[in-house]
Scaffold this active site. Structure first.
Site, PDB file in Angstrom:
ATOM      1  CE  LYS A  53      -3.815  -2.392   2.194  1.00  0.00           C
ATOM      2  NZ  LYS A  53      -4.542  -2.751   3.423  1.00  0.00           N
ATOM      3  CD  GLN A  97      -3.375  -4.431   6.494  1.00  0.00           C
ATOM      4  OE1 GLN A  97      -3.233  -3.482   5.749  1.00  0.00           O
ATOM      5  NE2 GLN A  97      -4.075  -5.510   6.151  1.00  0.00           N
ATOM      6  CG  ASP A 120      -9.641   0.062   4.852  1.00  0.00           C
ATOM      7  OD1 ASP A 120      -9.377  -0.198   3.659  1.00  0.00           O
ATOM      8  OD2 ASP A 120      -8.928  -0.297   5.806  1.00  0.00           O
TER       9      ASP A 120
END
Ligand code: NAD
Length: 282
Positions: A53, A97, A120
């Site tokens: 990422k 994460q 997200d």
């Protein structure tokens, strides 16, 4: 018939080029998009995801702030860090994460992220916005799948039946809602679905997101269907495979996504797109 492949590498590269142009325009106006990525603990797969990422951000001209903490980090400390990032006008997206260590309540952490920075799309405010068809951040993996469907001319699914195998909050459920939003008739199948094969065979669009290697075989696919394989499974020999048995499926489907090189690269591209959107709306 051999199915045509939906090439996630090529399509994600297109998305990333578009994103990089938007990021460059923002940077030129004095506001470079920035994404904070928080990793707690040393899970090897998570380390790889975070590294990918961050590399993708760099390539797109997005500034990334990478914070790594030991597995012993207390939940309160993580929440305090998120509150600080929420207040920081130089940060437009925040990503924690998953999975988090078991002593940290992941939902509480997600809810601590400002919905305006929740790139997200997991915060209840964004999940609710998807539910009622309002603007908001959409989870990256299903968003990438929708982009793939659009690419093969399937953005309007009126009259089509879509079946999603898997009902997780991050993939299966939001995927089903996005397909509904595209006017499909939607079925969500899961581990308690009695005749999975018969259910799958009804699908004009079949999305496999169960995390079970090669569980969807050609005999479970309607001829001419579009098959989107979200699964990423590591086999004992170290190779990756999807939830779809590609060898038998490609003789039945019209379009199919490979693993690797399908949905995976799209997910990261959509994360970058959400980050740039967060900055544009800031
Ligand atoms: P999860 O374990 O949270 O959910 C799996 C779902 O599949 C559950 O709803 C379960 O009921 C269903 N399921 C399990 N076994 C089943 C069976 N035999 N028949 C029918 N349904 C069954 O998983 P998740 O986080 O949603 O991830 C699913 C898969 O997608 C995993 O392989 C994961 O690695 C992959 N994934 C890929 C990306 C990507 O970027 N490509 C992103 C997220 C997840």
């Amino acid at each position: 018939m051999t199915a045509r492949r939906i090439d996630g590498k090529t399509l994600s590269a297109q998305v990333r080029t578009e994103v990089a142009a938007r990021a460059a325009a923002l940077t030129a106006s004095g506001r470079q998009p920035a994404l904070a990525v928080i990793l707690v603990g040393g899970d090897p797969a998570s380390q790889v995801y975070v590294r990918n990422k961050i590399a993708a951000c760099k390539q797109a001209g997005i500034r990334s702030i990478h914070e790594t903490y030991g597995a012993e980090l207390r939940e309160g400390e993580l929440l305090a860090r998120i509150h600080a990032l929420n207040q920081d006008d130089g940060v437009h997206g925040i990503l924690v994460q998953l999975p988090l260590p078991p002593h940290i309540n992941a939902q509480r952490v997600i809810e601590a992220i400002s919905p305006r920075k929740d790139v997200d799309g997991f915060h209840v405010a964004n999940a609710g916005a998807l539910m009622v068809g309002q603007p908001g951040f959409r989870p990256c993996t299903p968003l990438g799948c929708m982009r793939m469907l659009e690419h093969v001319g399937m953005s309007n699914l009126r009259g089509k039946h879509a079946v999603v195998v898997g009902r997780s909050n991050i993939v299966g459920k939001p995927m089903a809602l996005m397909l509904l939003g595209a006017d499909a008739t939607v079925t969500i199948a899961h581990s308690g679905t009695p005749d999975l094969a018969a259910t799958c065979r009804q699908a004009d669009v079949l999305v496999a997101a169960a995390g079970k290697p090669r569980m969807i075989t050609g005999s479970m696919i309607k001829p001419g269907a579009v098959v989107i394989d979200v699964g990423i499974n590591r086999l004992p020999d170290g190779t990756l495979c999807g939830d779809v048995d590609f060898a038998s499926a490609e003789g039945v489907a019209d379009w199919i996504t490979p693993v690797p090189g399908g949905v995976g690269p799209m997910t990261i591209a959509m994360l970058l797109a959400n980050t740039v959107q967060a900055c544009e709306q800031y």
